[in-house]
Write a protein that holds these residues in place. Structure first.
Motif, short mmCIF file in Angstrom:
data_model
loop_
_atom_site.label_atom_id
_atom_site.label_comp_id
_atom_site.label_asym_id
_atom_site.label_seq_id
_atom_site.Cartn_x
_atom_site.Cartn_y
_atom_site.Cartn_z
N GLN A 43 0.95 -1.19 0.27
CA GLN A 43 -0.70 -0.10 0.48
C GLN A 43 1.15 1.15 0.01
OE1 GLN A 43 -3.23 -0.58 3.03
NE2 GLN A 43 -3.30 -2.51 2.64
N LYS A 44 2.07 0.99 -0.21
CA LYS A 44 2.70 2.63 -0.40
C LYS A 44 3.53 2.40 -1.42
CE LYS A 44 3.53 3.79 5.24
NZ LYS A 44 4.28 3.43 6.11
N GLU A 45 3.31 1.92 -2.90
CA GLU A 45 4.27 1.13 -4.01
C GLU A 45 4.83 -0.07 -3.28
OE1 GLU A 45 4.82 4.98 -5.53
OE2 GLU A 45 2.47 5.52 -5.80
N MET A 46 5.14 -1.02 -2.87
CA MET A 46 6.04 -1.55 -2.31
C MET A 46 7.04 -1.17 -1.78
SD MET A 46 4.39 -4.33 -3.38
CE MET A 46 5.58 -6.26 -3.98
N ALA A 47 6.97 -0.58 -1.14
CA ALA A 47 7.95 0.16 -0.71
C ALA A 47 8.94 -0.92 0.85
CB ALA A 47 7.97 1.44 0.54
N VAL A 48 10.36 -0.65 1.00
CA VAL A 48 10.98 -1.40 2.02
C VAL A 48 10.52 -1.12 3.09
CG1 VAL A 48 12.65 -3.02 2.68
CG2 VAL A 48 12.72 -2.21 -0.14
N GLU A 49 9.75 -1.90 3.94
CA GLU A 49 10.11 -1.95 5.10
C GLU A 49 10.90 -2.62 6.60
OE1 GLU A 49 7.73 -0.18 6.83
OE2 GLU A 49 5.65 0.47 5.46
N TYR A 50 11.44 -3.83 5.50
CA TYR A 50 12.37 -4.72 6.85
C TYR A 50 12.92 -5.40 5.12
CZ TYR A 50 14.34 -8.57 8.92
OH TYR A 50 15.53 -9.01 9.18
N GLU A 65 19.33 4.06 4.34
CA GLU A 65 18.96 4.31 3.71
C GLU A 65 18.11 3.65 1.76
OE1 GLU A 65 23.73 5.05 3.65
OE2 GLU A 65 23.03 2.62 3.58
N ILE A 66 18.24 2.77 2.32
CA ILE A 66 17.21 1.99 1.58
C ILE A 66 15.40 2.70 1.14
CG2 ILE A 66 15.69 0.03 0.78
CD1 ILE A 66 18.01 -1.48 1.46
N LYS A 67 15.25 3.14 2.00
CA LYS A 67 13.84 3.60 3.07
C LYS A 67 13.78 5.37 1.93
CE LYS A 67 11.64 1.14 6.15
NZ LYS A 67 11.50 1.93 7.55
N GLU A 68 14.84 5.97 2.23
CA GLU A 68 15.71 7.37 1.28
C GLU A 68 15.70 6.49 -0.29
OE1 GLU A 68 19.08 8.39 3.66
OE2 GLU A 68 17.99 8.56 5.17
N LEU A 69 15.58 5.76 -0.69
CA LEU A 69 16.33 6.51 -2.61
C LEU A 69 14.49 5.36 -3.08
CD1 LEU A 69 19.33 3.66 -3.06
CD2 LEU A 69 19.37 5.33 -3.24
N GLY A 70 13.77 5.30 -2.45
CA GLY A 70 12.72 5.08 -2.55
C GLY A 70 12.75 4.53 -3.75
N GLY A 71 12.46 4.53 -5.52
CA GLY A 71 11.98 4.54 -6.09
C GLY A 71 12.79 3.49 -6.46
N GLU A 72 14.62 4.44 -6.46
CA GLU A 72 15.34 3.96 -7.33
C GLU A 72 15.89 3.03 -7.10
OE1 GLU A 72 19.45 6.88 -7.26
OE2 GLU A 72 18.27 7.60 -6.58
#
Length: 235
Positions: A43-50, A65-72
């Motif tokens: 529900q957050k565009e397949m964002a990595v939670e863990y 850092e992964i969360k900050e990268l977003g779709g990149e």
């Protein structure tokens, strides 16, 4: 209005608490597992939670850092050609919303420091739903494939064929059934004379079909003609 807002906020906080509790349960055993564990929030565009520590060590970046990268994140570490194959599978899994279903796929991963791709065999399933029973979290287990194992080169060839098929499907569909048969025998190394004997047609007719095949496929390269035959299961 204030009461509704308070209830909505409480529901969001409760859902977030459930998410963190579920992640904690997985994190408690993740390092004992033989692969990398990743939890995405659909529900957050397949964002990595863990992502398990094994994964962050391999990528050389932290979860934050992964969360900050977003779709990149996806473009930096994963081969986009693979994604064309497995992303629709994951979307289908979400749409079917089936607890028992698991999708399996191959994917290539690389780190910032190492530009070479590493093959992983990954499996994904729904891990958690929201209060409306809609898929919320998915969990993926990614297992590294030994680069010296024969399956690695086979997977690579299969992926190349799949990408070639997807890219050239429209072009291939221009061939008639007879032309496809001619192409099959051509890719097998049959001469025009041998092809004519096999299909009970004249050599001149075979040569005409071959010219039409080259024109429709836009190539006279034996290698590319063989690629078509392999990708579309003619040989």
């Amino acid at each position: 209005m204030e009461q509704i807002t308070t209830k909505t906020l409480a529901a969001k906080q409760s859902l977030e608490q459930r998410i963190q509790l579920k992640i904690s349960e997985i994190a408690a055993v993740a390092e004992q597992l033989p692969g990398v564990v990743i939890i995405h929030n659909f529900q957050k565009e397949m964002a990595v939670e863990y992502i398990s520590p094994r994964g962050t060590r391999f990528l050389g970046v932290s979860l934050q850092e992964i969360k900050e990268l977003g779709g990149e994140y996806n473009y930096r570490f994963f081969n986009p050609e693979d994604a064309k194959d497995y992303v629709p599978k994951i979307i289908g899994l979400i749409e079917r919303n089936n607890d028992e279903e698991i999708v399996t796929f191959f994917q290539q991963v690389r780190t910032t420091e190492n530009p070479d791709w590493t093959w992983y065999l990954s499996t994904t399933k729904i891990l958690m739903r929201d209060e409306k029973e809609a898929p919320l979290l998915t969990i993926t287990m990614a297992l590294p494939i030994d680069p010296l194992h024969h399956v690695t080169s086979k997977v690579s060839r299969l992926l190349e064929e799949n990408n070639f098929l997807r890219k050239n499907l429209h072009t291939y569909k221009q061939l008639s059934a007879r032309e496809q048969e001619i192409l099959r025998l051509w890719a097998l190394g049959k001469s025009a004379c041998e092809t004519g004997d096999d299909l009970f047609i004249s050599v001149a007719t075979v040569e005409t079909h071959r010219r039409n095949i080259k024109r429709k496929l836009g190539t006279s390269s034996t290698f590319e003609l063989t690629q078509y035959a392999r990708a579309f299961d003619l040989i």
